[in-house]
Motif scaffolding. Structure first.
Motif, PDB file in Angstrom:
ATOM      1  N   ALA A   1      65.032   0.594  22.316  1.00 25.04           N
ATOM      2  CA  ALA A   1      65.254  -0.843  22.234  1.00 25.04           C
ATOM      3  C   ALA A   1      64.330  -1.438  21.181  1.00 25.04           C
ATOM      4  N   ALA A   2      64.639  -2.663  20.768  1.00 24.37           N
ATOM      5  CA  ALA A   2      63.823  -3.355  19.766  1.00 24.37           C
ATOM      6  C   ALA A   2      62.814  -4.259  20.456  1.00 24.37           C
ATOM      7  N   PHE A   3      61.538  -4.117  20.079  1.00 23.23           N
ATOM      8  CA  PHE A   3      60.483  -4.990  20.583  1.00 23.23           C
ATOM      9  C   PHE A   3      60.898  -6.455  20.364  1.00 23.23           C
ATOM     10  N   PRO A   4      60.710  -7.344  21.342  1.00 21.38           N
ATOM     11  CA  PRO A   4      59.862  -7.252  22.528  1.00 21.38           C
ATOM     12  C   PRO A   4      60.552  -6.717  23.784  1.00 21.38           C
ATOM     13  N   MET A   5      61.681  -6.049  23.626  1.00 17.35           N
ATOM     14  CA  MET A   5      62.321  -5.391  24.757  1.00 17.35           C
ATOM     15  C   MET A   5      61.959  -3.907  24.731  1.00 17.35           C
ATOM     16  N   MET A   6      62.200  -3.247  25.843  1.00 16.49           N
ATOM     17  CA  MET A   6      61.989  -1.803  25.915  1.00 16.49           C
ATOM     18  C   MET A   6      63.106  -1.193  26.742  1.00 16.49           C
ATOM     19  N   ARG A   7      63.323   0.092  26.564  1.00 16.89           N
ATOM     20  CA  ARG A   7      64.434   0.762  27.245  1.00 16.89           C
ATOM     21  C   ARG A   7      63.915   1.625  28.394  1.00 16.89           C
ATOM     22  N   PRO A   8      64.443   1.454  29.618  1.00 19.44           N
ATOM     23  CA  PRO A   8      64.123   2.404  30.690  1.00 19.44           C
ATOM     24  C   PRO A   8      64.654   3.790  30.320  1.00 19.44           C
ATOM     25  N   ILE A   9      63.771   4.776  30.320  1.00 14.92           N
ATOM     26  CA  ILE A   9      64.109   6.112  29.839  1.00 14.92           C
ATOM     27  C   ILE A   9      64.311   7.103  30.984  1.00 14.92           C
ATOM     28  N   ALA A  10      63.470   7.032  32.007  1.00 15.03           N
ATOM     29  CA  ALA A  10      63.569   8.000  33.096  1.00 15.03           C
ATOM     30  C   ALA A  10      62.726   7.537  34.282  1.00 15.03           C
ATOM     31  N   ILE A  11      62.991   8.136  35.441  1.00 15.19           N
ATOM     32  CA  ILE A  11      62.211   7.900  36.660  1.00 15.19           C
ATOM     33  C   ILE A  11      61.779   9.256  37.212  1.00 15.19           C
ATOM     34  N   ASP A  12      60.500   9.380  37.493  1.00 12.29           N
ATOM     35  CA  ASP A  12      59.992  10.543  38.215  1.00 12.29           C
ATOM     36  C   ASP A  12      59.644  10.092  39.629  1.00 12.29           C
ATOM     37  N   PRO A  13      60.342  10.578  40.646  1.00  9.67           N
ATOM     38  CA  PRO A  13      60.045  10.148  42.025  1.00  9.67           C
ATOM     39  C   PRO A  13      59.100  11.092  42.769  1.00  9.67           C
ATOM     40  N   PHE A  14      58.578  12.130  42.087  1.00  9.31           N
ATOM     41  CA  PHE A  14      57.924  13.215  42.809  1.00  9.31           C
ATOM     42  C   PHE A  14      56.406  13.288  42.663  1.00  9.31           C
ATOM     43  N   ASN A  15      55.855  13.026  41.491  1.00  3.83           N
ATOM     44  CA  ASN A  15      54.448  13.346  41.243  1.00  3.83           C
ATOM     45  C   ASN A  15      53.523  12.612  42.207  1.00  3.83           C
ATOM     46  N   LYS A  16      52.531  13.352  42.749  1.00  3.65           N
ATOM     47  CA  LYS A  16      51.617  12.784  43.740  1.00  3.65           C
ATOM     48  C   LYS A  16      50.162  12.833  43.299  1.00  3.65           C
ATOM     49  N   ASP A  17      49.878  13.171  42.043  1.00  2.00           N
ATOM     50  CA  ASP A  17      48.489  13.235  41.587  1.00  2.00           C
ATOM     51  C   ASP A  17      47.785  11.915  41.871  1.00  2.00           C
ATOM     52  N   GLU A  18      46.626  11.981  42.510  1.00  2.00           N
ATOM     53  CA  GLU A  18      45.904  10.770  42.883  1.00  2.00           C
ATOM     54  C   GLU A  18      44.926  10.314  41.802  1.00  2.00           C
ATOM     55  N   LYS A  19      44.222  11.253  41.179  1.00  2.00           N
ATOM     56  CA  LYS A  19      43.270  10.913  40.118  1.00  2.00           C
ATOM     57  C   LYS A  19      43.920  11.211  38.776  1.00  2.00           C
ATOM     58  N   LEU A  20      43.989  10.187  37.925  1.00  2.00           N
ATOM     59  CA  LEU A  20      44.731  10.320  36.679  1.00  2.00           C
ATOM     60  C   LEU A  20      43.952   9.706  35.519  1.00  2.00           C
ATOM     61  N   PHE A  21      44.142  10.308  34.343  1.00  2.00           N
ATOM     62  CA  PHE A  21      43.600   9.784  33.097  1.00  2.00           C
ATOM     63  C   PHE A  21      44.760   9.301  32.228  1.00  2.00           C
ATOM     64  N   ALA A  22      44.601   8.120  31.647  1.00  2.00           N
ATOM     65  CA  ALA A  22      45.567   7.646  30.658  1.00  2.00           C
ATOM     66  C   ALA A  22      45.223   8.300  29.326  1.00  2.00           C
ATOM     67  N   GLY A  23      46.207   8.933  28.685  1.00  2.00           N
ATOM     68  CA  GLY A  23      45.846   9.685  27.496  1.00  2.00           C
ATOM     69  C   GLY A  23      46.938   9.831  26.463  1.00  2.00           C
ATOM     70  N   VAL A  24      46.487  10.179  25.241  1.00  2.00           N
ATOM     71  CA  VAL A  24      47.357  10.523  24.114  1.00  2.00           C
ATOM     72  C   VAL A  24      46.836  11.847  23.567  1.00  2.00           C
ATOM     73  N   HIS A  25      47.686  12.861  23.548  1.00  2.00           N
ATOM     74  CA  HIS A  25      47.235  14.207  23.195  1.00  2.00           C
ATOM     75  C   HIS A  25      48.173  14.840  22.170  1.00  2.00           C
ATOM     76  N   GLN A  26      47.580  15.570  21.230  1.00  2.00           N
ATOM     77  CA  GLN A  26      48.330  16.187  20.133  1.00  2.00           C
ATOM     78  C   GLN A  26      48.072  17.683  20.149  1.00  2.00           C
ATOM     79  N   SER A  27      49.129  18.468  20.043  1.00  2.00           N
ATOM     80  CA  SER A  27      48.964  19.925  19.971  1.00  2.00           C
ATOM     81  C   SER A  27      49.217  20.460  18.570  1.00  2.00           C
ATOM     82  N   ALA A  28      50.073  19.789  17.808  1.00  2.00           N
ATOM     83  CA  ALA A  28      50.427  20.269  16.469  1.00  2.00           C
ATOM     84  C   ALA A  28      50.818  19.082  15.609  1.00  2.00           C
TER      85      ALA A  28
END
Length: 694
Positions: free
Chosen positions: A246-273
């Motif tokens: 979508a074009a800013f200032p809108m955004m597109r719903p891409i997916a829903i994950d209903p399963f993950n239960k991790d309680e402690k989380l880090f917000a991050g951006v990571h690059q492998s290549a």
């Protein structure tokens, strides 16, 4: 120029009684820092920059974080993170980022090191050897050149270690500050290299990644991941409407994950290549925001139709979207709610009580004779379209099916004329279905066959676009296009060589500025590269016009690649030119060749007298450029920032400072047409309808 939303100050919010976002992290990277000195410093607001920088290649400049290519690619070696945070519904991460290349890969070089170094020394072949060597000695980027050689030495078929890497970027919530493999943990986006289709956007759902769409171009993108009590919702946007986004200032719903239960989380951006086949380009992160947003703390956040379905079946009124309608058709049951506009993301959790149960999700519902249905059973899955009471089976998958005593995630994406269906994150059909019928129908719900007793939970449908959550000011992205014509030439009138021809509008005189190739005007509306398969264009060739606005130019041309189909050895290398002088210029050209599935738009840059051939940047455009079919290329450039469009679709955004952070802006003194060398020469592309705007 694109403008951003205004933000209410906390005092204003208090006076109005509106509960606003609670900003936890707002990092806009305004503090310049040399490479290797970022991790451990303070964010602009709210926390410490954590993560990993094993090779000391993370820096900050020009108001953005910079990830430079790793010599040894791999996860857990380069990334920035914030936290840890305790999981809670409504905790939202927003990342504004330009990935270096969405088809970046970690793999051995396709040739031996001697051939690679020879090609680097030779460059594009336009400068004589002695002059190129002198320019190399004078070039200011010797350190990066040495690192490039070291990278190549470690990337030969004999020296490359580790597996081939095709997932290059991860953005989201992860259980550690430097995840060992974001493809297998956390709630995050992952960008997968899709070869000729450029990038493929994945989202973590359950134990795997859901492939939302391919053809993700090399653009500035906003990624948003909103946590729930369990799992997360994923959204994405671009500065302008682009494939899948979508074009800013809108955004597109891409997916829903209903399963993950991790309680402690880090917000991050990571690059492998970063980079591909020895080319390199840096990633730029413009902003990272983390906050508590009340509108995302509810069970269904941005849904316009939803129901918890606590008893496994709809009651009279949905939690969101109004009353359920109950219909029967030949013994089958339909439960439908109408949110009033089409849905782009539909999701539900499903359990079956017997192997004979057959059920599904309904959308694009107009009436019981017109709707779409994803039908599910223990035997497989089927996509069905019903029009005027007649059912048509569009696709079938017997490799994925329902299981007893299991909770399944059923997900449908429906936007841009395509439909994609998923079971537990797995794509059910090889290709999205071209979907032209009933796109404006708005009903959604559940379908159950006779004698089946499935149990649905947490049904929700989201619109194709929703407003992006703005926790803190975001810098307005450059999005300038020219408004008035300075030159226009349809190449009609007198036939002959393009050199010394006068444009039809603007009275500019064309001049061959570089190279020995020739472009001929037929006088009937075309300017053709004088070339063929047997006698291709002899290297890089430029024709240009004088330009009196050094700080901006917006060029457009229609190009017809030579040939009719793959296999004829026809090649196109045609495009546009921004010229300062023979030591400083930028050309934007197409690359179409038999040797690769798909085409690309490439940007070659010569600065300060020396062209680093392997600093060229590009975006793969799949079948937007094909043999014998005209397309419109448009490139806007202000001497630093550029945006490239093909047939009005934005396909690439970059800045020269992304590549050369210390260089001054290029002064645009001439503009025109380019015929490039890019591992092969043009065999007769045709230009029509050139325009230059300011």
């Amino acid at each position: 120029m694109l403008h951003r939303h205004d933000w209410a100050a906390p005092a204003e919010q208090a006076e109005s009684g509106v509960v606003g976002p609670e900003i936890l992290i707002a990092d806009s990277f305004q503090d310049d820092r040399t490479r290797g000195t970022v991790i451990g410093t303070l964010a602009t607001k709210g926390g410490v920059r954590r993560g990993r920088d094993i090779e000391r290649q993370i820096a900050i400049d020009h108001g953005a974080l910079r990830f430079q290519p790793l010599v040894r690619p791999g996860w857990g070696r380069q990334g920035i993170s914030y936290g840890p945070f305790q999981r809670e519904a409504g905790l939202v991460l927003l990342v504004s980022i330009t990935n270096g290349h969405n088809t970046s890969q970690g793999s051995p070089l396709p040739e031996d090191i001697a051939r690679r170094v020879y090609r680097w020394l030779r460059g594009p072949g336009i400068d004589p050897w002695p002059g190129r060597l002198v320019s190399l000695m004078r070039a200011p980027r010797k350190r990066s050149t040495l690192r490039r050689f070291w990278w190549w030495l470690l990337s030969t078929p004999l020296t490359y270690r580790g597996p081939n890497i095709n997932e290059n970027l991860a953005v989201g919530w992860f259980p550690s500050e430097a995840p060992a493999n974001p493809v297998e943990e956390g709630c995050g986006f992952v960008v997968h290299a899709a070869e000729g289709e450029n990038g493929e956007l994945w989202a973590r759902v359950g134990k795997q990644c859901l492939s939302a769409f391919r053809r993700l171009k090399n653009l500035h993108v906003y990624y948003v991941v909103a946590l729930r009590e369990q799992g997360a919702v994923y959204y994405a946007a671009a500065d302008q409407r682009a494939h899948g986004l979508a074009a800013f200032p809108m955004m597109r719903p891409i997916a829903i994950d209903p399963f993950n239960k991790d309680e402690k989380l880090f917000a991050g951006v990571h690059q492998s290549a970063l980079g591909q086949i020895g080319f390199r380009v840096d990633t730029r992160v413009q902003a990272v925001h983390v906050g508590r947003l009340p509108e995302f703390s509810t069970r269904f956040s941005t849904a316009h139709a939803a129901d918890a379905l606590a008893e496994g079946l709809p009651a009279q009124t949905a939690a969101i979207g109004g009353r359920w309608r109950f219909l029967q058709d030949a013994g089958d049951d339909l439960s439908v709610v109408d949110p009033g506009c089409p849905s782009g993301l539909i999701h539900g959790l499903l359990e079956i009580s017997a192997v004979s149960d057959v059920c599904g999700l309904v959308w694009r519902f107009r009436d019981k004779d017109n709707f779409w249905l994803l039908k599910l059973s223990t035997l497989g899955c089927t996509l069905v379209s019903r029009q005027s009471g007649k059912e048509t089976t569009i696709a079938t998958n017997t490799g994925h099916a329902l299981r007893e005593c299991s909770t399944h995630s059923v997900q449908i994406l429906d936007w841009d004329g395509q439909v994609s269906c998923f079971l537990d994150g797995a794509r059910l059909f090889d290709l999205p279905a071209e979907a032209g019928s009933a796109e404006d129908a708005t009903g959604v719900g559940a379908w159950t066959s006779a004698d089946s007793e499935p149990r649905w939970h947490n049904f929700e449908a989201h619109p194709c676009e929703v407003p992006i959550p703005l926790m803190a000011p975001l810098e307005a992205s450059w999005n300038q296009l020219g408004a008035s014509l300075s030159y226009a030439d349809d190449f009609t009138g007198t036939a002959g060589e393009l050199d010394r021809r006068t444009t039809e509008l603007g009275r500019g005189q064309w001049a061959r500025t570089l190279g020995t190739g020739v472009i001929d005007v037929d006088g009937l509306g075309s300017a053709r590269v004088r070339a063929s398969v047997d006698r291709p264009n002899p290297g890089r060739t430029f024709y240009s016009l004088p330009w009196d606005l050094p700080g901006f130019s917006d060029l457009e041309v229609t190009i017809e690649p030579p040939g009719e189909r793959r296999g004829q050895d026809q090649r196109s290398r045609a495009g546009l030119l921004f010229w300062q002088d023979s030591d400083n210029y930028v050309c934007v050209t197409t690359w179409l060749d038999d040797v690769y599935q798909g085409a690309s738009i490439s940007v070659f840059i010569k600065r300060l007298g020396f062209e680093e051939l392997y600093d060229a940047v590009w975006t793969n455009v799949a079948d937007k450029v094909v043999w014998g079919k005209c397309f419109r290329m448009r490139a806007a450039f202000d001497g630093n920032r550029f945006a490239i469009l093909i047939d009005d679709e934005l396909v690439m955004q970059r800045s020269l400072t992304d590549i050369y952070p210390d260089d001054a802006a290029l002064q645009i003194l001439r503009v025109g047409l380019a015929v490039n060398w890019e591992w092969g020469d043009d065999t007769g592309s045709v230009f029509t309808s050139f325009k230059a705007r300011r």
